[in-house]
Design an enzyme around this catalytic site. Sequence first.
Site: not given
Length: 500
Positions: A13, A15, A42-45, A109, A202, A223, A271, A332, A367
Amino acid sequence: MTRAVDVVVIGAGAAGLSAALGLAATREVLVLSAGDGSTPWAQGGVSVAFGDDDPLDHAHDTNVAGAGFCDPRNVRALVEEGPQRVAELIAHGALFDRREDGSLSTTLEGGHSHPRIVHAGGDATGAEVDRALRAAVRAVGVETMAGRAIGLTKSTSGRVSGVLVETGGETVRIEARAVVLATGGIGNAYLASTNPSAVRGDGIALALLAGASLVDMEFVQFHPTALFTGQTRGQLPLVTEAVRGEGAVLRDVRGRLIMAGRHPRADLAPRDIVAREIEAAMRRDGSDHVWLDARSIEPDVLRRRFPTVLASCASIGVDLLSEQIPVAPAEHFLCGGVQVDRDGATGVPGLYAVGEVAASGVHGANRLASNSLLEGLVFGRRVATALILDLPETADRSYDVVLTEDREPERIRAILTKYAGIRRDGAGLDAAADELSALGNGPLATVARSVIVAATARQESRGCHWRSDHPHTDDRWNEHVAIGLDEEGLPTTIRRLVRS
């Protein structure tokens, strides 16, 4: 089969790829991928303070959302190094949305005091970040292998010295001078999540097995607005928070505004607060969803900004342009994880962790929206820098620590979902511990027990940890819960750490 490299990165991913990209010029790196991670979904940004936005304001919003449990030094690193990392991503070819004048398009957001969310493809930011990073690592010759890490190798001195990989029906041994866990969160330890099925914790289990500690495992973020499809298992489509940023509001099944008078920012509250209010409305009305009403937003804006959400809604017969969207909270993001220092080092020599699997401290107890991709970019580079400066040789003699299989994975998921969802209490957590006691110590069981142990220990409500039997935040609870393995190989509280 055995082979050797300098560094193995487990996870492909944002990271993991950022770490690999930072290492590629000076180290031989192998990236392991066990399937789709969370980044492409991931949608938002990406939240980043460009232009007239002050990184200190971004830090303030991050700390407020984190309910007093963020690491201030790491938050400072996140917001101050973030603009450079995003600029580098753009240089690697990431195509973020722009205004007519060529400047980056930004949106607002939940929890943010400034419209600092840069996005791509309207609501397909993760997919674009993933594409750009994969292209960049290919361009510098980083090798990627499909396979699941099933164990780690440790030298007799205690240093992690390799990975056991299950790939193509065989087990491959990879020797390495360091291993970086970038395996994402624990979504598939719950019955339903916004995460893909490969994201199941894992890395958490591997870290514990190798002797590392976990911290803040009780802080599991739900979420507020997963699309309610009628499914109760597997990956659920996300409805990005940015829809509310453009003006959508939440209503209960009777049509009443859910967030009116509940928080100064109403539908754009952090959130954890929004998810709790939705859960309370659903419980009050006996409903399995609430409504997200985006009908006040211009249709052209919805089409341009939210093509992914538009398609998800259409797949269940809902027209985003003219109808309310059925939504409900879903697991989420893990705000805690493997305990690491500022450079991603665990307490085990040779073992590092970065991204959602790591407890970097930037998320605290909850977060802030769109800080996850930024965390991967910033701390992936920090891990790479640390490994360039210090990468000792490993000892020759070694032994393996290997994951066992879970006995009843679906039962484990059901227990964690029932007792460690948005709403928790002591009696339920005790029942969860009892029910899990007969289910072995496979990776899912280890993750579930870690969440239950931490949630039982924290007898207060803070951020996304909500105890109905301890409903208030108690500032005397000035500690993080650290978890290790007991003599039987089961997660247990090993100490409490005074917060930074």
